[in-house]
Design a protein around this motif. Structure first.
Motif, PDB file in Angstrom:
ATOM      1  N   UNK A 403      -0.107  -5.850  -4.799  1.00 48.12           N
ATOM      2  CA  UNK A 403      -0.005  -5.422  -3.407  1.00 48.12           C
ATOM      3  C   UNK A 403       0.386  -6.569  -2.475  1.00 48.12           C
ATOM      4  N   UNK A 404       0.930  -7.649  -3.027  1.00 48.22           N
ATOM      5  CA  UNK A 404       1.191  -8.832  -2.201  1.00 48.22           C
ATOM      6  C   UNK A 404       2.363  -8.650  -1.246  1.00 48.22           C
ATOM      7  N   UNK A 405       3.407  -7.960  -1.676  1.00 47.63           N
ATOM      8  CA  UNK A 405       4.579  -7.753  -0.824  1.00 47.63           C
ATOM      9  C   UNK A 405       4.464  -6.380  -0.162  1.00 47.63           C
ATOM     10  N   UNK A 406       4.012  -6.347   1.070  1.00 48.32           N
ATOM     11  CA  UNK A 406       3.670  -5.082   1.725  1.00 48.32           C
ATOM     12  C   UNK A 406       4.862  -4.142   1.836  1.00 48.32           C
ATOM     13  N   UNK A 407       6.027  -4.662   2.193  1.00 44.57           N
ATOM     14  CA  UNK A 407       7.200  -3.796   2.353  1.00 44.57           C
ATOM     15  C   UNK A 407       7.596  -3.183   1.026  1.00 44.57           C
ATOM     16  N   UNK A 408       7.600  -3.992  -0.027  1.00 44.81           N
ATOM     17  CA  UNK A 408       7.948  -3.493  -1.355  1.00 44.81           C
ATOM     18  C   UNK A 408       6.947  -2.450  -1.825  1.00 44.81           C
ATOM     19  N   UNK A 409       5.671  -2.720  -1.641  1.00 38.57           N
ATOM     20  CA  UNK A 409       4.629  -1.787  -2.080  1.00 38.57           C
ATOM     21  C   UNK A 409       4.725  -0.482  -1.307  1.00 38.57           C
ATOM     22  N   UNK A 410       5.024  -0.568  -0.012  1.00 38.60           N
ATOM     23  CA  UNK A 410       5.170   0.656   0.791  1.00 38.60           C
ATOM     24  C   UNK A 410       6.269   1.539   0.222  1.00 38.60           C
ATOM     25  N   UNK A 411       7.372   0.926  -0.236  1.00 39.43           N
ATOM     26  CA  UNK A 411       8.444   1.698  -0.840  1.00 39.43           C
ATOM     27  C   UNK A 411       8.039   2.332  -2.157  1.00 39.43           C
ATOM     28  N   UNK A 412       7.281   1.607  -2.953  1.00 40.25           N
ATOM     29  CA  UNK A 412       6.801   2.147  -4.223  1.00 40.25           C
ATOM     30  C   UNK A 412       5.831   3.303  -3.999  1.00 40.25           C
ATOM     31  N   UNK A 413       4.956   3.155  -3.017  1.00 42.55           N
ATOM     32  CA  UNK A 413       4.009   4.226  -2.705  1.00 42.55           C
ATOM     33  C   UNK A 413       4.749   5.468  -2.220  1.00 42.55           C
ATOM     34  N   UNK A 414       5.763   5.273  -1.410  1.00 46.46           N
ATOM     35  CA  UNK A 414       6.567   6.410  -0.940  1.00 46.46           C
ATOM     36  C   UNK A 414       7.257   7.100  -2.110  1.00 46.46           C
ATOM     37  N   UNK A 415       7.775   6.311  -3.057  1.00 43.51           N
ATOM     38  CA  UNK A 415       8.416   6.900  -4.241  1.00 43.51           C
ATOM     39  C   UNK A 415       7.414   7.689  -5.067  1.00 43.51           C
ATOM     40  N   UNK A 416       6.192   7.175  -5.203  1.00 40.56           N
ATOM     41  CA  UNK A 416       5.158   7.904  -5.933  1.00 40.56           C
ATOM     42  C   UNK A 416       4.818   9.211  -5.234  1.00 40.56           C
ATOM     43  N   UNK A 417       4.735   9.172  -3.920  1.00 38.05           N
ATOM     44  CA  UNK A 417       4.451  10.394  -3.162  1.00 38.05           C
ATOM     45  C   UNK A 417       5.549  11.430  -3.386  1.00 38.05           C
ATOM     46  N   UNK A 418       6.785  10.992  -3.337  1.00 39.49           N
ATOM     47  CA  UNK A 418       7.908  11.913  -3.480  1.00 39.49           C
ATOM     48  C   UNK A 418       7.988  12.517  -4.877  1.00 39.49           C
ATOM     49  N   UNK A 419       7.620  11.747  -5.892  1.00 42.80           N
ATOM     50  CA  UNK A 419       7.689  12.260  -7.269  1.00 42.80           C
ATOM     51  C   UNK A 419       6.539  13.197  -7.584  1.00 42.80           C
ATOM     52  N   UNK A 420       5.438  13.074  -6.843  1.00 43.30           N
ATOM     53  CA  UNK A 420       4.251  13.877  -7.122  1.00 43.30           C
ATOM     54  C   UNK A 420       3.463  13.391  -8.314  1.00 43.30           C
TER      55      UNK A 420
END
Length: 545
Positions: A403-420
Motif C-alpha cells: 500500500x506504499x504507492x497510494x495512486x497505484x493502489x487506488x487504481x488496483x482497488x478500482x480494478x478489483x471493484x470493477x471486476x467484482x
C-alpha cells in the motif's frame, strides 16, 4: 498421537480466549496454569469436537483417539450434547454450560470444531467443570482467515507444516497458503505422468534439481543496490550476519496429500502457490531448455546457475514459446491432482524486469492467459497478488499487500471493484510477519514497517478500512504472510509468527466494534507481562533446524 509442536505451544501460551467471541457471558478468568479435563457425550462422540478438545489438551470419552498419555485430576468432567441447528450461520456456534452439562449447537462441522475450541479454553481455566456457566454466541467476521508460509526461499520440514496447521486451527484460522515456488527453490514433487506426447521435458528435474537451492546466508544477501528502486527489499536488511543459508528440500506428492487430509480434519484449507510470470528463476535453472531468448536468463549451453540472492523482480519465463506453456499446463494439472480444484494461487507479483523489457501489456496478456489456463484445467478460483488484478473475474481473488504507492493502489482497488473479484487483505503494514518486531532484531526486514511491526500494530488494523464502503462486501478476509529471507527452520519461524498471529487471528474472527487492544493485551498477557513478547519467541536469530 503427535505431541504438541513448537507452533501449537506458541499459539496456546496465552492464558485467555483468543479470538474473542461475538457475544459471551460467564467465561472464566484467564489462568496460566492450564487444567486438563474429561468431556463425555450423551450420544456418540462428535469427532470434530473430540479433535478440537484434544488440540486444547483435553480428552473425550468413547473417542477413537489414544489419549493414554494424559492424566486427569477431575474424573467427573463435563457431559456435552452436540445439536444441529440450521439457523446458525456457517462456522458459527452457540455454546451453553451449567452444572457440569453443556450444549453445543451448530449447523456445520466447522462450527462444532470452533465451539469445542472455545469450550476447551474455558475448561483449562477451571478446576471443576461443574462451575462453568457459559453462554456464548459466536461466528467469524471473515470467511478467509489465513497464514501464508514461504517455504521456497527456505524449506520447512513436513512435520513443521503439520504443527502450523494445528496452531492455525487452534486460533480458528482456516487457510494455510503455501508459497511453494520462488527464484531460490522448488518445493513440490512433479512427475512426468500425464505429459503430452510431443512434450519430452523431464519435469522431475523441478524437484530433483530445483529443491537443492535456497536463499543465501545473511552476510551476502545479494541485493542489487544499483537498481534499488526495482526492489522493495533492497534497502531493508541492515545486519544479518548470523543468518545461515536457507534450508533445502521438497515435499513428496504423498506428503502433500497427507497434509491436505490432516488439515481438512481441522477445517484448514491448503492453498498452493505456483509463481508466474516471475519469481521463478528456479524453473530456468532446473529446466534450462526454457531459458530461451525471451526469458530473463538464457542458456548458452552451460545451463542456468541457481539464484540464491534475496533480490526480487529479476526473473521471468519466455511465454512466446510452446515449451513454456507445456510446462505451465503440466505443472498446473499436477497441482490440481494433488490439491483439488477449489483454489490455486498463481503469484503475479514483482515482475519488474519483465515489465521493464516487455511492457505492461505483455504482462497483463500473459496473466490473463495463465488464469484462463488454470480455469480450463479445472480450478474453480484463481488468486493473484495485486499486480495481476486485471486478469481476474468475479470468481477469482486478488490479494493486496503493498500500500506504499497510494495512486497505484487506488487504481488496483478500482480494478478489483470493477471486476467484482473477491479481495484478500494482506496489508504489509499490519500483516507481514517477515517485518522486524524490534529494530534491534537480526531476523526480519523493514521495507514495509521502518519502525518495526508490533503485535499492537497488527491488532489495530481494520481490514475493510483500506477500501471504499461499496467494496466492503468483496473483502472476504485477511491473511498474514511470513516470507523467509531471514527465516531458517521452525524456531525462527515461530520467533517471527508469534504473538502477532494471535492479533491477526482476532482481527479475522472478531467483530471490529468489539475489539479492544487493552482487553486483548490482557488476555494475551502482553500488557501485564511485558516480557511475554520474548516469551512467545522461541529462538535466537538465525538458528538453523
Amino acid at each position: 498421537m503427535r505431541s504438541p509442536s513448537l507452533f501449537v505451544e506458541s499459539a496456546s501460551a496465552h492464558p485467555g480466549l483468543i479470538p474473542h467471541p461475538l457475544a459471551s457471558t460467564g467465561f472464566p478468568a484467564p489462568r496460566t496454569s492450564k487444567k486438563s479435563q474429561r468431556v463425555s457425550f450423551w450420544e456418540n462422540p462428535n469427532e470434530d469436537v473430540v479433535r478440537a478438545l484434544h488440540l486444547m489438551g483435553h480428552t473425550a470419552a468413547y473417542s477413537s483417539y489414544d489419549l493414554a498419555h494424559s492424566s486427569f485430576e477431575n474424573t467427573a468432567g463435563l457431559t456435552l450434547t452436540v445439536k444441529n441447528d440450521a439457523s446458525i450461520p456457517s462456522e458459527g456456534y452457540v455454546l451453553t454450560t451449567r452444572s457440569g452439562k453443556g450444549v453445543l449447537s451448530t449447523s456445520t462441522a466447522a462450527g462444532a470444531f470452533y465451539g469445542a475450541l472455545t469450550l476447551g479454553r474455558a475448561l483449562q481455566c477451571v478446576d471443576e467443570p461443574s462451575t462453568l456457566n457459559l453462554a456464548i454466541v459466536d461466528k467469524p467476521r471473515f470467511q478467509h482467515r489465513g497464514i501464508m508460509i514461504d517455504v521456497a526461499r527456505s524449506f520447512l520440514p513436513f512435520d513443521d507444516l503439520l504443527g502450523i496447521v494445528d496452531a492455525a486451527a487452534s486460533l480458528k484460522l482456516n487457510i494455510l497458503h503455501l508459497h511453494l515456488v520462488d527464484d531460490q527453490g522448488w518445493r513440490l514433487e512433479v512427475t512426468n505422468e500425464g505429459r503430452k506426447a510431443e512434450d519430452t521435458t523431464d519435469y522431475t528435474a523441478l524437484h530433483r534439481v530445483g529443491s537443492m537451492s535456497a536463499c543465501s546466508a545473511g552476510p551476502a544477501p545479494g541485493f542489487d543496490v544499483q537498481e534499488k528502486e526495482a526492489s522493495p527489499t533492497s534497502d531493508s536488511q541492515h545486519s544479518a550476519s548470523s543468518i545461515v543459508p536457507g534450508l533445502t528440500g521438497y515435499y513428496t506428492r504423498a506428503q502433500l496429500r497427507e497434509l491436505i487430509s490432516y488439515a481438512a480434519k481441522r477445517h484448514v484449507e491448503i492453498i498452493p502457490e505456483i509463481e508466474f510470470p516471475g519469481h521463478n528463476h528456479v524453473v530456468l535453472h532446473a529446466l534450462p531448455h526454457l531459458a530461451s531468448s525471451g526469458a530473463s536468463a538464457v542458456d548458452e549451453g552451460e545451463g542456468v546457475p541457481a539464484w540464491t540472492r534475496w533480490q526480487v523482480g529479476e526473473s521471468y519465463l519466455d511465454f512466446t514459446i510452446d515449451e513454456t506453456w507445456h510446462f505451465a499446463e503440466h505443472v498446473l494439472r499436477q497441482t490440481l491432482e494433488i490439491f483439488g480444484p477449489k483454489h490455486v494461487h498463481l503469484g503475479g507479483d514483482e515482475a519488474f524486469k519483465m515489465l521493464k523489457k516487455l511492457g505492461k501489456e505483455a504482462y497483463d496478456q500473459t496473466m490473463s492467459q495463465l488464469v484462463e489456463l488454470a480455469h480450463s484445467i479445472g480450478f474453480d478460483s484463481v488468486t493473484l497478488w495485486q499486480e495481476g488484478v486485471l486478469a481476474l473475474s468475479a470468481s477469482d481473488c486478488v490479494q493486496l499487500w503493498d500500500y506504499r504507492e497510494e495512486t497505484e493502489v487506488a487504481g488496483l482497488i478500482e480494478a478489483a471493484k470493477n471486476s467484482g473479484c473477491h479481495v484478500i487483505n494482506s496489508n504489509a503494514h499490519h500483516a507481514y510477519l517477515d517485518q522486524k518486531i524490534n529494530l534491534s532484531d537480526e531476523l526480519g526486514l523493514t521495507w514495509a514497517c521502518p519502525q518495526g511491526l508490533s503485535a499492537e500494530g497488527s491488532y489495530i488494523w481494520n481490514p475493510v478500512a483500506d477500501f471504499p464502503a461499496e467494496m466492503h462486501q468483496q473483502v472476504i478476509g485477511v491473511e498474514a504472510c511470513l516470507w523467509s529471507e531471514t527465516v531458517r527452520g521452525a524456531e525462527a519461524a515461530a520467533y517471527m509468527i508469534f504473538p502477532r498471529l494471535l492479533a491477526i487471528a482476532e482481527v479475522a474472527w472478531s467483530p471490529q466494534e468489539s475489539r479492544n487492544w487493552n482487553d486483548f493485551a490482557s488476555r494475551s498477557e502482553l500488557a501485564t507481562k511485558p516480557s511475554a513478547l520474548r516469551d512467545f519467541r522461541q529462538a535466537p536469530p538465525g538458528t538453523p533446524q
